[in-house]
Design a protein around this motif. Structure first.
Motif, PDB file in Angstrom:
ATOM      1  N   ASP A 164       7.370   4.647  34.557  1.00 32.19           N
ATOM      2  CA  ASP A 164       6.608   5.894  34.667  1.00 32.19           C
ATOM      3  C   ASP A 164       5.925   6.151  33.325  1.00 32.19           C
ATOM      4  O   ASP A 164       5.994   7.241  32.789  1.00 32.19           O
ATOM      5  CB  ASP A 164       7.552   7.051  35.057  1.00 32.19           C
ATOM      6  N   HIS A 173      11.330   5.307  26.230  1.00 28.40           N
ATOM      7  CA  HIS A 173      12.397   4.585  26.921  1.00 28.40           C
ATOM      8  C   HIS A 173      12.510   3.190  26.318  1.00 28.40           C
ATOM      9  O   HIS A 173      12.915   2.257  26.986  1.00 28.40           O
ATOM     10  CB  HIS A 173      12.062   4.426  28.406  1.00 28.40           C
ATOM     11  N   GLU A 194      18.718   5.056  34.018  1.00 28.97           N
ATOM     12  CA  GLU A 194      18.721   5.147  35.486  1.00 28.97           C
ATOM     13  C   GLU A 194      18.750   3.778  36.143  1.00 28.97           C
ATOM     14  O   GLU A 194      17.907   3.462  36.981  1.00 28.97           O
ATOM     15  CB  GLU A 194      17.520   5.946  35.981  1.00 28.97           C
ATOM     16  N   TYR A 241      12.954  17.458  41.627  1.00 28.28           N
ATOM     17  CA  TYR A 241      13.089  16.461  42.701  1.00 28.28           C
ATOM     18  C   TYR A 241      14.226  16.849  43.637  1.00 28.28           C
ATOM     19  O   TYR A 241      14.379  16.287  44.708  1.00 28.28           O
ATOM     20  CB  TYR A 241      13.386  15.069  42.127  1.00 28.28           C
TER      21      TYR A 241
END
Ligand code: GCB
Length: 752
Positions: free
Chosen positions: A173, A339, A403, A466
């Protein structure tokens, strides 16, 4: 595919080494088929390979590329943000730059790349040096025997195609910015040099580490000095060039409220390198993170490495200053550098500012867990990150991933990374951003088996975005299978800055605030929480976010827009974070006042003019050692400024300045609490010839050619006024070597 071939073992602290920059314009050729590397049968090109960087030698010669006639891209920099036709490009691009090599007496040369996304195949004068895989970590090649004095050609085939076996793999992302995104340097070293070192506080309270030499004279005497703390160690390296070092830990502890960095000099018989290092301990106890034995709550914020104000990869000190300046303004004491490994400037600035760092590798979402090459690749990236940043006190957490979906093979893969990082660096905490699942309708439970391996349990959750609407958080209880500190590494909501509505209308600033209100109230109730890093400081480009007029290929969960405008949620989180903030902390982070300001030290600076030249020094010890400056030093108790000015020049250079006159006044505040009030003098000549002393070397410099890049950052703001015979005063806020804020005022001109 092996992760990396042909590279040299990493050199520590590249910024402090002798180097020539290869920045600026590089010619480039877009080559989606990699035809410059492989011919139509897939065999490696020979004469026609673009890496040869040839020019036709006769009118009959057929060459289908020409770097000299090609357009250019700026380095450092990603290609996507530099040309609209490359915005979405994922593929191969050749970069070429010609250079002359003049690094003086240096016996060995290394080509250094601070990062290339994603894969780099590097050639020098037609010869392939090697391949590096992984978009965010540094690598180097030794090129001593390949470099000519003039007209060298360095060619890099950069490829940012996403790969199923890659790290990251296909899905992310964030924008896949390709290119030579960080510094490219030619480094010069002696034949045997200090390649690597480490010095950190160990669990016994000592300063412990090592020095590693590289070269043919591996057995040498080593000296490690921290002059300010009166610490010195002399030892010897073994046959492998390795020396263990241990010094008493009689130093001030580094912390967010006192980010004290010491000037540490590592010296062998053939080389010397200095670094600024802070010393602190980080541990956990029960549900808490302890810094220097005291519990600390991590008031964090997540960051992508995207430049403020324009959608490009960030790399510069200026980018770092803006991004971390925003984090400080938010009241954060911690940043999650998501990240992937961010550039060294940002980590070093965090060190100087006192911001704790969560550092991460791009083991993101789903990788090929069973592929040994993928694990080797992730291991290499993790190793390169730890090697680069192991001396930064700011870095307290290594995160091995984000994740990643639970399975046997993933658990095995992630455990291997945890083992690697613990072996590389047992002194820091290990974490990963996990996900929770519902044990029942109102209980979120962290049960990921990877939690058993970690020191701090990172957990991302998107209640209110979400997962339900904002008030869903009110009924949620948290459970964790591990008796460990939990860090909520993400929560957030998208808001288009300037879009307003009621608190339940998506994409509005009000909705984002609504999510933060319910989240913060819920997190207050989590007894095992040790901190958080909401998602995210600023909006960033993402190819998975098309919604026209709202997202336009941006992830808009930023507290600040892509144009640098703060959204309402920024102010909300700021209020939450700064509630009860310690006042001295704030004072240390503002410019010194023009009145009623008392500094820890008072000092003078002297500029002796002779004709068109100014007498400068290279300072050999004390504050600013290694930098170019005017002679000067601390005013002794009972001494006048002018008497100090005269004495300092005599002591440092063995000459007496004539007709001293005060021209300026400077006020410096450092965020570690130190402050200094400076009085700047000029002299029209001096008696005698300046000579080098233990304190300084003299440097007569033309007044129009002052070496600002070797001086303190503030000098370029006021020295030109001094040279132009103006009076001035200035006030400055510094974090270590970094100037954070400044104001310089001109007084009436001399003689007018
Ligand atoms: C996540 C990811 C982060 C995304 C974020 C989002 O869980 O870790 O990389 O950008 O959510 O905005 O969806």
């Amino acid at each position: 595919m092996s992760a990396t071939k042909g590279k040299a073992p990493l050199l520590q602290n590249v910024q402090a080494r002798v180097s020539a920059s290869l920045h600026g314009k590089w010619q480039f050729i877009i080559d989606p088929l990699e035809h410059g590397y492989r011919d139509y049968r897939g065999a490696q090109q020979q004469e026609e390979g673009y890496f040869n960087d040839r020019r036709p030698t006769s009118r009959t010669e057929r060459l289908e590329y020409d770097f000299d006639a090609a357009e250019t891209l700026d380095v450092p920099g990603d290609w996507n943000s530099q040309r609209s036709d490359l915005l979405w490009y994922e593929g191969a691009i050749w970069y070429r730059r010609r250079f002359d090599a003049d690094l003086g007496a240096h016996q060995r040369l290394f080509l250094h790349f601070a990062a290339v996304n994603y894969q780099a195949r590097v050639f020098l004068n037609g010869q392939e040096l090697g391949l590096h895989v992984g978009g965010f970590t540094p690598f180097q090649f030794e090129v001593t025997s390949l470099v000519h004095a003039t007209d060298n050609s360095v060619v890099v085939l950069v490829d940012n195609r996403r790969r199923t076996e890659g790290v990251p793999a296909l899905g992310t992302d964030w924008w896949n910015f390709g290119g030579l995104t960080r510094e490219v340097l030619l480094l010069g070293t002696p034949g045997t040099f200090i390649r690597d070192y480490s010095l950190q506080l160990d669990d016994q309270g000592n300063l412990a580490g090592f020095v590693q030499l590289d070269g043919s004279q591996l057995q040498q005497r080593i000296r490690v000095t921290i002059a300010e703390a009166q610490l010195e160690l002399v030892t010897h390296t073994d046959q492998q060039g390795l020396a263990h070092i241990e010094l008493p830990g009689t130093v001030k502890r580094w912390s967010p409220s006192c980010p004290k960095l010491y000037d540490v000099v590592f010296q062998c018989e053939t080389d010397k390198i200095r670094d600024h290092i802070g010393f602190r301990r980080v541990d956990t106890s029960g549900h808490q993170v302890l810094l220097n034995g005291e519990p600390i709550f991590l008031r964090g914020i997540s960051l992508h490495e995207q430049a403020p104000f324009h959608p490009a990869r960030a790399h510069s000190v200026d980018d770092a200053r803006t991004l971390l300046g925003w984090a400080m303004e938010l009241g954060a004491n911690c940043v999650r550098l998501a990240h992937y490994p961010h550039n060294e400037n940002i980590v070093r600035l965090a060190d100087a500012l006192g911001l704790l760092v969560w550092a991460e590798v791009p083991v993101y979402w789903t990788l090929q867990w069973q592929n040994p090459d993928t694990l080797a690749n992730a291991t290499t990236q993790l190793t390169e990150l730890v090697t680069r940043d192991k001396n930064r006190a700011a870095v307290v957490i290594w995160s091995v991933g984000n994740e990643t979906p639970i399975s046997e093979s993933r658990n095995h893969f992630m455990r291997a990374l945890v083992d690697t990082v613990r072996q590389l660096d047992p002194s820091r905490l290990v974490s990963a951003a996990l996900e929770a699942n519902y044990a029942d309708a109102t209980t979120l439970r962290i049960s990921d088996p990877l939690g058993a391996e970690l020191d701090v349990i990172g957990c991302n959750e998107y209640l209110g975005w979400y997962d339900g609407l904002p008030d869903k958080a009110d009924s949620i209880h948290w459970r964790c299978d591990y008796e460990k500190p939990v860090f909520v590494s993400e929560f957030g909501a998208d808001a288009l800055q300037g879009r307003h509505g009621d608190p339940l209308t998506r994409w509005t600033e009000e909705y984002q605030v609504n999510v933060y209100q319910h989240q913060l109230a819920m997190l207050e109730r989590v007894p095992f929480l040790c901190g958080m890093s909401p998602w995210i400081l600023a909006d960033f480009r993402s190819p998975r976010r098309p919604l026209p007029g709202v997202l336009d290929y941006y992830n808009r969960k930023g507290l600040i827009s892509d144009r640098g405008v703060k959204k309402q949620a920024f102010h909300l989180l700021r209020a939450h974070y700064t509630n009860g903030a310690d006042a001295t902390d704030t004072k240390r982070r503002t410019l010194p006042s023009w009145d009623n300001w008392l500094a820890v030290d008072r000092a003078t600076l002297v500029f002796v003019f002779r004709g068109e030249n100014v007498l400068l020094i290279r300072k050999l010890r004390g504050l600013g050692a290694g930098k170019v400056n005017g002679p000067g030093g601390r005013i002794e108790p009972g001494e006048t400024a002018i008497a100090c000015a005269k004495r300092e020049v005599q002591e440092e250079l063995c000459v007496t300045p004539q007709n001293l006159e005060q021209r300026g006044e400077l006020r410096f505040q450092f965020v570690d609490g130190y402050s200094i009030h400076g009085f700047v003098f000029v002299a029209d000549d001096c008696i005698g010839e300046p000579t080098a002393t233990e304190e300084a070397e003299p440097l007569w410099t033309h007044r129009a050619a002052l070496p600002f890049d070797q001086m303190w950052a503030d000098d370029r703001l006021w020295l030109p006024h001094l040279v132009a015979a103006k009076r001035f005063r200035g006030r400055f806020l510094f974090a270590g070597d970094f100037m954070l804020e400044h104001e310089v005022l001109l007084e009436d001109s001399i003689g007018s």
